[in-house]
Design an enzyme around this catalytic site. Structure first.
Site, PDB file in Angstrom:
ATOM      1  N   LYS A 157      11.013   1.753  12.342  1.00 28.95           N
ATOM      2  CA  LYS A 157       9.813   2.152  11.944  1.00 28.95           C
ATOM      3  C   LYS A 157       9.803   2.687  10.573  1.00 28.95           C
ATOM      4  O   LYS A 157       9.865   4.006  10.295  1.00 28.95           O
ATOM      5  CB  LYS A 157       9.378   3.324  13.086  1.00 28.95           C
ATOM      6  CG  LYS A 157       8.502   2.877  14.044  1.00 28.95           C
ATOM      7  CD  LYS A 157       8.166   3.911  15.022  1.00 28.95           C
ATOM      8  CE  LYS A 157       6.679   4.428  15.155  1.00 28.95           C
ATOM      9  NZ  LYS A 157       5.722   3.393  15.057  1.00 28.95           N
TER      10      LYS A 157
HETATM   11  N1  PMP Z   1       5.799  -2.168  17.897  1.00 35.80           N
HETATM   12  C1  PMP Z   1       5.156  -1.490  16.821  1.00 35.80           C
HETATM   13  C2  PMP Z   1       4.954  -2.167  15.419  1.00 35.80           C
HETATM   14  C3  PMP Z   1       4.812  -0.322  16.718  1.00 35.80           C
HETATM   15  O1  PMP Z   1       4.369   0.293  15.631  1.00 35.80           O
HETATM   16  C4  PMP Z   1       4.892   0.450  18.128  1.00 35.80           C
HETATM   17  C5  PMP Z   1       4.473   1.793  18.021  1.00 35.80           C
HETATM   18  N2  PMP Z   1       5.503   2.802  17.933  1.00 35.80           N
HETATM   19  C6  PMP Z   1       5.230  -0.339  19.198  1.00 35.80           C
HETATM   20  C7  PMP Z   1       5.725  -1.545  18.876  1.00 35.80           C
HETATM   21  C8  PMP Z   1       5.490   0.463  20.414  1.00 35.80           C
HETATM   22  O2  PMP Z   1       6.646   1.229  20.558  1.00 35.80           O
HETATM   23  P1  PMP Z   1       6.756   2.447  21.208  1.00 35.80           P
HETATM   24  O3  PMP Z   1       6.617   2.097  22.789  1.00 35.80           O
HETATM   25  O4  PMP Z   1       7.897   2.914  21.184  1.00 35.80           O
HETATM   26  O5  PMP Z   1       5.589   3.414  20.897  1.00 35.80           O
END
Ligand code: PMP
Length: 306
Positions: A157
């Site tokens: 991220k």
């Molecule tokens: N893909 C991206 C690009 C994201 O930014 C997110 C949000 N964090 C997700 C998927 C979903 O991940 P999570 O379920 O861990 O929030």
């Protein structure tokens, strides 16, 4: 948007107005930061605020940090304790969103990852829905492509990488859609701008594998477990073609912010009969119960703040 009252900054909890960086900060200039997004859900019966899977979130944050050669002193457990203290200091009795951000803090010119100082800050805000239309979203397939693992790893991220997501989201919204699905360089569906994706075909739940330039979502992981354990569904991780979405029975997005967002139209074509499908509806309900600590079997996902 409401501002936080406090932030964790340079090792302590301070008033939010004191959590400031200079304009020359490396991360602000080069996008050299990694972040997380964690929800905490208020449970009225227990008068408790439950962080959802904070250990998984902080493990992933430290993995993202590793991709940027960061050396942080805190363990995931330390970060959970700091987060609990921050939320107690805010005194929340509502649903909130927590944003940890690890960043290259030096005020220096020069693009690199090494020989820099890493800092972590955490702040939080009251939070409700992210995709306004979460029972009936209309998405398009973006003309932008997803960043590739050999360009900027999507499994991290990474702040700078979110320019890709921002381009995808803005163009989708300006064209009148709620969200967009984005293709990998070789033309398979990877994910939404900030959500993982799932489709149902003939009762089977299908989602792209982690090698399709996706973020390894915590919501994705939770939904896969709930689908298998509670609904007895077969879950397959395999590449998805664009036109499979046009003919699938159900489609939904998952993410900390988006939770489970039902997609009922793609590029003006109805998905299934154009309404939220039964599997999506059941998974949404299970997920809502789980995040608020109402499913005994999944209580290990909930970490109480008070
Ligand atoms: N893909 C991206 C690009 C994201 O930014 C997110 C949000 N964090 C997700 C998927 C979903 O991940 P999570 O379920 O861990 O929030």
């Amino acid at each position: 948007m409401i501002l936080p009252k406090y932030a964790y900054f340079k090792g302590e909890i301070v008033p939010y107005s004191e959590a400031k960086v200079g304009v020359m900060t490396h991360a602000l200039n080069y996008g050299t930061a990694v972040f997380g997004g964690i929800r905490a859900y208020w449970n009225d019966e227990e008068e408790q605020l439950f962080l959802f899977r904070p250990l998984d979130h902080y493990r992933r944050l430290l993995q993202s940090a590793k991709l940027l050669c960061m050396a942080l002193n805190q363990t995931p457990e330390d970060l959970i304790e700091i987060t609990k203290k921050l939320l107690r200091t805010e005194g929340y009795r509502c649903d909130v969103y927590v944003r940890p951000l690890a960043y290259k803090a030096d005020e220096v010119i020069g693009v690199r990852l090494h020989d820099l100082t890493d800092e972590i800050t955490i702040f939080s805000i009251p939070f409700d829905r992210y995709v306004a239309n979460d029972t009936d979203a209309h998405v398009t397939v973006s003309s932008w492509r997803r960043i590739d693992d050999n360009t900027i790893p999507a499994r991290g991220k990474i702040s700078g990488a979110y320019v890709n997501s921002a381009l995808i989201k803005t163009d989708a919204m300006r064209a009148g859609f709620d969200e967009a699905l984005v293709l990998t360089q070789d033309g398979h569906l990877s994910e939404g701008s900030a959500e993982n994706i799932f489709m149902v075909r003939d009762g089977v739940l299908i989602t792209p594998p982690v090698t399709e330039n996706i973020l390894e979502g915590i919501t994705r992981r939770s939904v896969i477990e709930l689908a298998k354990e509670e609904l007895g569904l077969q879950v397959i991780e395999r590449p998805i073609d664009r036109t499979e979405v046009y003919i699938c029975d159900e489609f939904f997005l998952t993410g900390t912010a988006a939770q489970l967002t039902a997609v009922t139209r793609v590029d003006h074509r109805p998905i299934g009969d154009g309404k939220m499908g039964p599997i999506t509806a059941k998974l949404r309900e299970l997920f809502q119960q789980a995040v608020r600590g109402r499913l005994k079997k999944y209580r290990h996902w909930n970490v109480g703040v008070y």
